[in-house]
Write an enzyme that holds these catalytic residues in place. Sequence first.
Site, PDB file in Angstrom:
ATOM      1  N   PRO A   1      79.341   0.428  40.980  1.00 30.87           N
ATOM      2  CA  PRO A   1      80.550   0.738  40.214  1.00 30.87           C
ATOM      3  C   PRO A   1      81.053   2.170  40.456  1.00 30.87           C
ATOM      4  CG  PRO A   1      78.630   0.817  38.782  1.00 30.87           C
ATOM      5  CD  PRO A   1      78.124   0.470  40.141  1.00 30.87           C
TER       6      PRO A   1
ATOM      7  N   LEU B   1      60.183  11.784  23.367  1.00 29.92           N
ATOM      8  CA  LEU B   1      60.144  10.496  24.086  1.00 29.92           C
ATOM      9  C   LEU B   1      61.268   9.565  23.632  1.00 29.92           C
ATOM     10  CD1 LEU B   1      56.291   9.854  24.323  1.00 29.92           C
ATOM     11  CD2 LEU B   1      57.803  11.076  25.908  1.00 29.92           C
TER      12      LEU B   1
ATOM     13  N   ASP C   1      88.171   4.086  35.009  1.00 29.04           N
ATOM     14  CA  ASP C   1      87.654   5.455  35.045  1.00 29.04           C
ATOM     15  C   ASP C   1      86.957   5.824  33.739  1.00 29.04           C
ATOM     16  OD1 ASP C   1      87.115   7.846  36.211  1.00 29.04           O
ATOM     17  OD2 ASP C   1      89.197   8.535  36.349  1.00 29.04           O
ATOM     18  N   ARG C   2      86.016   6.768  33.838  1.00 30.35           N
ATOM     19  CA  ARG C   2      85.381   7.363  32.649  1.00 30.35           C
ATOM     20  C   ARG C   2      86.468   8.123  31.872  1.00 30.35           C
ATOM     21  NH1 ARG C   2      80.637  11.558  34.058  1.00 30.35           N
ATOM     22  NH2 ARG C   2      79.273   9.746  33.888  1.00 30.35           N
TER      23      ARG C   2
ATOM     24  N   ASP D   1      58.064  16.885  23.542  1.00 32.17           N
ATOM     25  CA  ASP D   1      59.077  15.879  23.878  1.00 32.17           C
ATOM     26  C   ASP D   1      59.035  14.751  22.862  1.00 32.17           C
ATOM     27  OD1 ASP D   1      60.469  13.643  25.227  1.00 32.17           O
ATOM     28  OD2 ASP D   1      60.428  14.946  26.986  1.00 32.17           O
TER      29      ASP D   1
ATOM     30  N   TYR E   1      79.326  15.427  25.384  1.00 33.76           N
ATOM     31  CA  TYR E   1      78.117  16.024  25.967  1.00 33.76           C
ATOM     32  C   TYR E   1      78.335  17.500  26.283  1.00 33.76           C
ATOM     33  CZ  TYR E   1      74.972  17.512  29.731  1.00 33.76           C
ATOM     34  OH  TYR E   1      74.098  18.237  30.520  1.00 33.76           O
TER      35      TYR E   1
ATOM     36  N   LYS F   1      76.654  20.939  24.713  1.00 33.20           N
ATOM     37  CA  LYS F   1      75.919  21.922  25.525  1.00 33.20           C
ATOM     38  C   LYS F   1      76.569  23.303  25.406  1.00 33.20           C
ATOM     39  CE  LYS F   1      72.832  21.385  27.916  1.00 33.20           C
ATOM     40  NZ  LYS F   1      71.352  21.398  27.656  1.00 33.20           N
TER      41      LYS F   1
ATOM     42  N   THR G   1      74.465  23.474  31.742  1.00 34.18           N
ATOM     43  CA  THR G   1      75.167  22.707  32.769  1.00 34.18           C
ATOM     44  C   THR G   1      76.477  23.374  33.163  1.00 34.18           C
ATOM     45  OG1 THR G   1      76.380  20.628  33.063  1.00 34.18           O
ATOM     46  CG2 THR G   1      76.074  21.338  30.818  1.00 34.18           C
ATOM     47  N   ASP G   2      76.934  23.065  34.371  1.00 33.82           N
ATOM     48  CA  ASP G   2      78.255  23.570  34.798  1.00 33.82           C
ATOM     49  C   ASP G   2      79.391  22.874  34.038  1.00 33.82           C
ATOM     50  OD1 ASP G   2      78.036  21.064  36.004  1.00 33.82           O
ATOM     51  OD2 ASP G   2      78.465  21.766  38.040  1.00 33.82           O
ATOM     52  N   GLU G   3      79.068  21.747  33.358  1.00 31.91           N
ATOM     53  CA  GLU G   3      80.132  20.980  32.692  1.00 31.91           C
ATOM     54  C   GLU G   3      80.778  21.760  31.539  1.00 31.91           C
ATOM     55  OE1 GLU G   3      79.507  16.865  32.018  1.00 31.91           O
ATOM     56  OE2 GLU G   3      78.432  16.597  33.885  1.00 31.91           O
TER      57      GLU G   3
HETATM   58  P1  NAD Z   1      66.834  13.653  30.709  1.00 36.53           P
HETATM   59  O1  NAD Z   1      67.781  12.879  29.861  1.00 36.53           O
HETATM   60  O2  NAD Z   1      66.270  13.025  31.930  1.00 36.53           O
HETATM   61  O3  NAD Z   1      65.588  14.121  29.816  1.00 36.53           O
HETATM   62  C1  NAD Z   1      65.734  14.641  28.530  1.00 36.53           C
HETATM   63  C2  NAD Z   1      64.350  14.780  27.903  1.00 36.53           C
HETATM   64  O4  NAD Z   1      64.517  15.362  26.594  1.00 36.53           O
HETATM   65  C3  NAD Z   1      63.624  13.447  27.704  1.00 36.53           C
HETATM   66  O5  NAD Z   1      62.267  13.572  28.067  1.00 36.53           O
HETATM   67  C4  NAD Z   1      63.767  13.180  26.219  1.00 36.53           C
HETATM   68  O6  NAD Z   1      62.705  12.401  25.685  1.00 36.53           O
HETATM   69  C5  NAD Z   1      63.775  14.602  25.650  1.00 36.53           C
HETATM   70  N1  NAD Z   1      64.460  14.676  24.350  1.00 36.53           N
HETATM   71  C6  NAD Z   1      65.690  14.203  24.046  1.00 36.53           C
HETATM   72  N2  NAD Z   1      65.975  14.444  22.754  1.00 36.53           N
HETATM   73  C7  NAD Z   1      64.903  15.112  22.243  1.00 36.53           C
HETATM   74  C8  NAD Z   1      64.601  15.652  20.967  1.00 36.53           C
HETATM   75  N3  NAD Z   1      65.455  15.536  19.929  1.00 36.53           N
HETATM   76  N4  NAD Z   1      63.424  16.296  20.793  1.00 36.53           N
HETATM   77  C9  NAD Z   1      62.542  16.409  21.829  1.00 36.53           C
HETATM   78  N5  NAD Z   1      62.772  15.900  23.053  1.00 36.53           N
HETATM   79  C10 NAD Z   1      63.940  15.261  23.263  1.00 36.53           C
HETATM   80  O7  NAD Z   1      67.591  15.007  31.036  1.00 36.53           O
HETATM   81  P2  NAD Z   1      67.593  15.857  32.400  1.00 36.53           P
HETATM   82  O8  NAD Z   1      68.581  15.264  33.338  1.00 36.53           O
HETATM   83  O9  NAD Z   1      66.209  16.107  32.822  1.00 36.53           O
HETATM   84  O10 NAD Z   1      68.237  17.216  31.861  1.00 36.53           O
HETATM   85  C11 NAD Z   1      67.413  18.255  31.330  1.00 36.53           C
HETATM   86  C12 NAD Z   1      68.294  19.418  30.912  1.00 36.53           C
HETATM   87  O11 NAD Z   1      69.013  19.896  32.034  1.00 36.53           O
HETATM   88  C13 NAD Z   1      69.348  19.076  29.869  1.00 36.53           C
HETATM   89  O12 NAD Z   1      69.425  20.142  28.966  1.00 36.53           O
HETATM   90  C14 NAD Z   1      70.637  18.915  30.663  1.00 36.53           C
HETATM   91  O13 NAD Z   1      71.746  19.245  29.865  1.00 36.53           O
HETATM   92  C15 NAD Z   1      70.411  19.949  31.757  1.00 36.53           C
HETATM   93  N6  NAD Z   1      71.097  19.702  33.041  1.00 36.53           N
HETATM   94  C16 NAD Z   1      70.939  18.499  33.680  1.00 36.53           C
HETATM   95  C17 NAD Z   1      71.531  18.326  34.923  1.00 36.53           C
HETATM   96  C18 NAD Z   1      71.367  17.026  35.684  1.00 36.53           C
HETATM   97  O14 NAD Z   1      71.997  16.845  36.727  1.00 36.53           O
HETATM   98  N7  NAD Z   1      70.538  16.099  35.233  1.00 36.53           N
HETATM   99  C19 NAD Z   1      72.280  19.360  35.504  1.00 36.53           C
HETATM  100  C20 NAD Z   1      72.426  20.555  34.811  1.00 36.53           C
HETATM  101  C21 NAD Z   1      71.817  20.721  33.588  1.00 36.53           C
HETATM  102  O1  DAU Z   2      77.089  18.738  36.411  1.00 34.07           O
HETATM  103  C1  DAU Z   2      75.855  18.690  35.738  1.00 34.07           C
HETATM  104  C2  DAU Z   2      75.743  17.385  34.982  1.00 34.07           C
HETATM  105  O2  DAU Z   2      75.516  16.361  35.958  1.00 34.07           O
HETATM  106  C3  DAU Z   2      74.630  17.377  33.940  1.00 34.07           C
HETATM  107  O3  DAU Z   2      74.920  18.331  32.952  1.00 34.07           O
HETATM  108  C4  DAU Z   2      74.476  15.988  33.309  1.00 34.07           C
HETATM  109  O4  DAU Z   2      73.355  15.986  32.432  1.00 34.07           O
HETATM  110  C5  DAU Z   2      74.259  14.977  34.421  1.00 34.07           C
HETATM  111  O5  DAU Z   2      74.199  13.673  33.857  1.00 34.07           O
HETATM  112  C6  DAU Z   2      75.376  15.057  35.444  1.00 34.07           C
HETATM  113  O6  DAU Z   2      76.624  14.622  34.849  1.00 34.07           O
HETATM  114  P1  DAU Z   2      77.666  13.710  35.649  1.00 34.07           P
HETATM  115  O7  DAU Z   2      78.531  13.030  34.674  1.00 34.07           O
HETATM  116  O8  DAU Z   2      78.312  14.488  36.740  1.00 34.07           O
HETATM  117  O9  DAU Z   2      76.623  12.694  36.343  1.00 34.07           O
HETATM  118  P2  DAU Z   2      76.664  11.116  36.580  1.00 34.07           P
HETATM  119  O10 DAU Z   2      75.513  10.788  37.450  1.00 34.07           O
HETATM  120  O11 DAU Z   2      76.823  10.358  35.312  1.00 34.07           O
HETATM  121  O12 DAU Z   2      78.008  10.922  37.418  1.00 34.07           O
HETATM  122  C7  DAU Z   2      78.234  11.612  38.638  1.00 34.07           C
HETATM  123  C8  DAU Z   2      79.635  11.239  39.123  1.00 34.07           C
HETATM  124  O13 DAU Z   2      79.646   9.856  39.484  1.00 34.07           O
HETATM  125  C9  DAU Z   2      80.710  11.375  38.056  1.00 34.07           C
HETATM  126  O14 DAU Z   2      81.924  11.805  38.670  1.00 34.07           O
HETATM  127  C10 DAU Z   2      80.885   9.962  37.506  1.00 34.07           C
HETATM  128  C11 DAU Z   2      80.596   9.103  38.721  1.00 34.07           C
HETATM  129  N1  DAU Z   2      79.960   7.801  38.438  1.00 34.07           N
HETATM  130  C12 DAU Z   2      78.831   7.773  37.668  1.00 34.07           C
HETATM  131  C13 DAU Z   2      78.194   6.582  37.393  1.00 34.07           C
HETATM  132  C14 DAU Z   2      76.957   6.562  36.514  1.00 34.07           C
HETATM  133  C15 DAU Z   2      80.469   6.627  38.998  1.00 34.07           C
HETATM  134  O15 DAU Z   2      81.486   6.664  39.724  1.00 34.07           O
HETATM  135  N2  DAU Z   2      79.823   5.458  38.752  1.00 34.07           N
HETATM  136  C16 DAU Z   2      78.709   5.371  37.957  1.00 34.07           C
HETATM  137  O16 DAU Z   2      78.195   4.255  37.731  1.00 34.07           O
END
Ligand code: NAD
Ligand code: DAU
Length: 359
Positions: free
Chosen positions: A220, A40, A295-296, A38, A165, A169, A140-142
Site C-alpha cells: 500500500p 511492553l 493518502d494519510r 518498558d 504523534y 513529541k 524525531t525530525d517530525e
Molecule cells: P517502538 O514503538 O518500536 O518502541 C517503543 C517502546 O516503548 C516499546 O518497547 C514499548 O513497549 C515502550 N513503551 C510505550 N509506551 C510505554 C510506556 N507508557 N511506558 C513504558 N514503555 C512504553 O518505537 P521506536 O521506533 O523504537 O522509537 C523509539 C523512540 O525513537 C521514540 O521516542 C520515537 O519517537 C523516536 N524516533 C523513532 C524513529 C523511527 O524511525 N522509528 C525516528 C526518530 C525518532
Molecule cells: O521521521 C522520523 C519518524 O519516522 C519517527 O518519528 C516515527 O516514529 C517513525 O514511525 C517514522 O514515521 P513515518 O510516518 O515517516 O514512518 P512510516 O514508516 O509510517 O512511513 C514512512 C513513509 O511511508 C511515510 O511517508 C508514509 C508512507 N507509507 C507508510 C506506510 C506504513 C506508505 O506509503 N504506506 C504504508 O503502508
Amino acid sequence: MRSFANILVTGGCGFIGTNFVRHLFSDKSFSGRIINFDALTYAGNPENLADIDAAHGKRGDGRYIFVRADICDRAAVEKAFTDYEIDAVVHFAAESHVDRSILGPETFIRTNVMGTYTLLDVARNAWAGRKDVLFHHISTDEVFGSLGDSGYFTETTPYDPRSPYSASKASSDHLALAYHHTYGLPVTLSNCSNNYGPWQFPEKLVPLMILNMLEGKPLPVYGDGKNIRDWLFVEDHNEAVWTIMKSGAAGRTYNIGGENEWENIDLLNCLIELVAEETGKTAAEYKALITYVKDRPGHDRRYAIDCSRLKTELGWTRSLNFEEGLRATVRWYLSHREWCARVRSGEYKTWMDKNYLER
Ligand code: NAD
Ligand code: DAU
C-alpha cells in the site's frame, strides 16, 4: 567525556531501544549496568533481548535488569531510580506510529507527554542539582513539520508539528528543555530522521513492505508515493545517541540524519529489487503488488535533516551505505519470519510471561 554506571533505558524492548541495548553491550568501553524500563505495549518485545538477558541478566553477570513498568507510573519510576542508583536516562519509550496517532491520539498524549514529564520530574528530584548525571531525550525530525522541494531541518528550525504523534513529541521536547532551563537538569536532546533495520515492528514502511512481498499481499503506497523521507540505519542512530550522551553539551539539541532522501515509491522499488534478489523471484512479480491507496491525513511531504552540528562538534559520521543497510535489513526479516509472526500474533506475551514473570 561522561561515563555512567547505571543507565535507565526506557522503551528498551522496542525497535531502537533493543538495538541501543545491544549496541552498548557490544561496546567494550561500557562497563556499567542497563536498567531496561518498558511497559511492553504491542511494540515492546523482551524476546528481542533474550541473549542479552542470558549473558548479562540475573543468571549472567548482573549488568542487565528488566523492569516491566509504565513511565507514567511515578512510584515505579521513583523505585527504579532508588533501587538501581540511576545516573543516566536515555528516553526512547513512546507511542511511535503516526497512523495509530491519527486513529487514537490519547495514548500518545499520555505516554509521550505525561510519561516524559513523569520521568523528568522524578529525575529532577532524585538528582537534586547533581551535574554528573544526564537525561537524554530521544525525539524525531517530525516536530519540524514538512519541507518543500528544498532546504533542510536544522536545530533552529521552528517547531511546526502536524500529526498528533509529532505534536506529542514536540511537547515532550519542550518539557525536556524546560527542565534544563528552569531547574538546571542536565538534558541533551536529539531529533532523528526515519530509522530502518532489525527488530522494527512490521507496521512501519520498510518491514511492512518486505513482509507483504513475502506473503503476496498488496503493497500500500499512500497518495502519489512521492513523499520524501531521510533514511538512517538504526545502528548509526544509536552510535550518534551514545556519542551525544558521552560528549554532548547539556541543554543542547542535535539533529541526526542519513543525508539520504528517498521518495517512498523509489525506496519501495529498491526494496523490491533486493527482495527479488534474495528470494529468487522476479521484481515484476512484486511490482504487480504495488497498490496506491488513500493518502494519510496531513501527510508531511518531505523531511530532510542537516546534521552538520553533530558531525562538526562531536565527530559523528554515518557508517553504512544505504544499499548495504537495506540488504542487511531484508536478510534479517527473511531469517526472522517466526519473530514477525509472533509479534503480529501477540504470542510473544506468552513467552514473556514464562520467561520474566514467573521467576
Ligand atoms: P517502538 O514503538 O518500536 O518502541 C517503543 C517502546 O516503548 C516499546 O518497547 C514499548 O513497549 C515502550 N513503551 C510505550 N509506551 C510505554 C510506556 N507508557 N511506558 C513504558 N514503555 C512504553 O518505537 P521506536 O521506533 O523504537 O522509537 C523509539 C523512540 O525513537 C521514540 O521516542 C520515537 O519517537 C523516536 N524516533 C523513532 C524513529 C523511527 O524511525 N522509528 C525516528 C526518530 C525518532
Ligand atoms: O521521521 C522520523 C519518524 O519516522 C519517527 O518519528 C516515527 O516514529 C517513525 O514511525 C517514522 O514515521 P513515518 O510516518 O515517516 O514512518 P512510516 O514508516 O509510517 O512511513 C514512512 C513513509 O511511508 C511515510 O511517508 C508514509 C508512507 N507509507 C507508510 C506506510 C506504513 C506508505 O506509503 N504506506 C504504508 O503502508
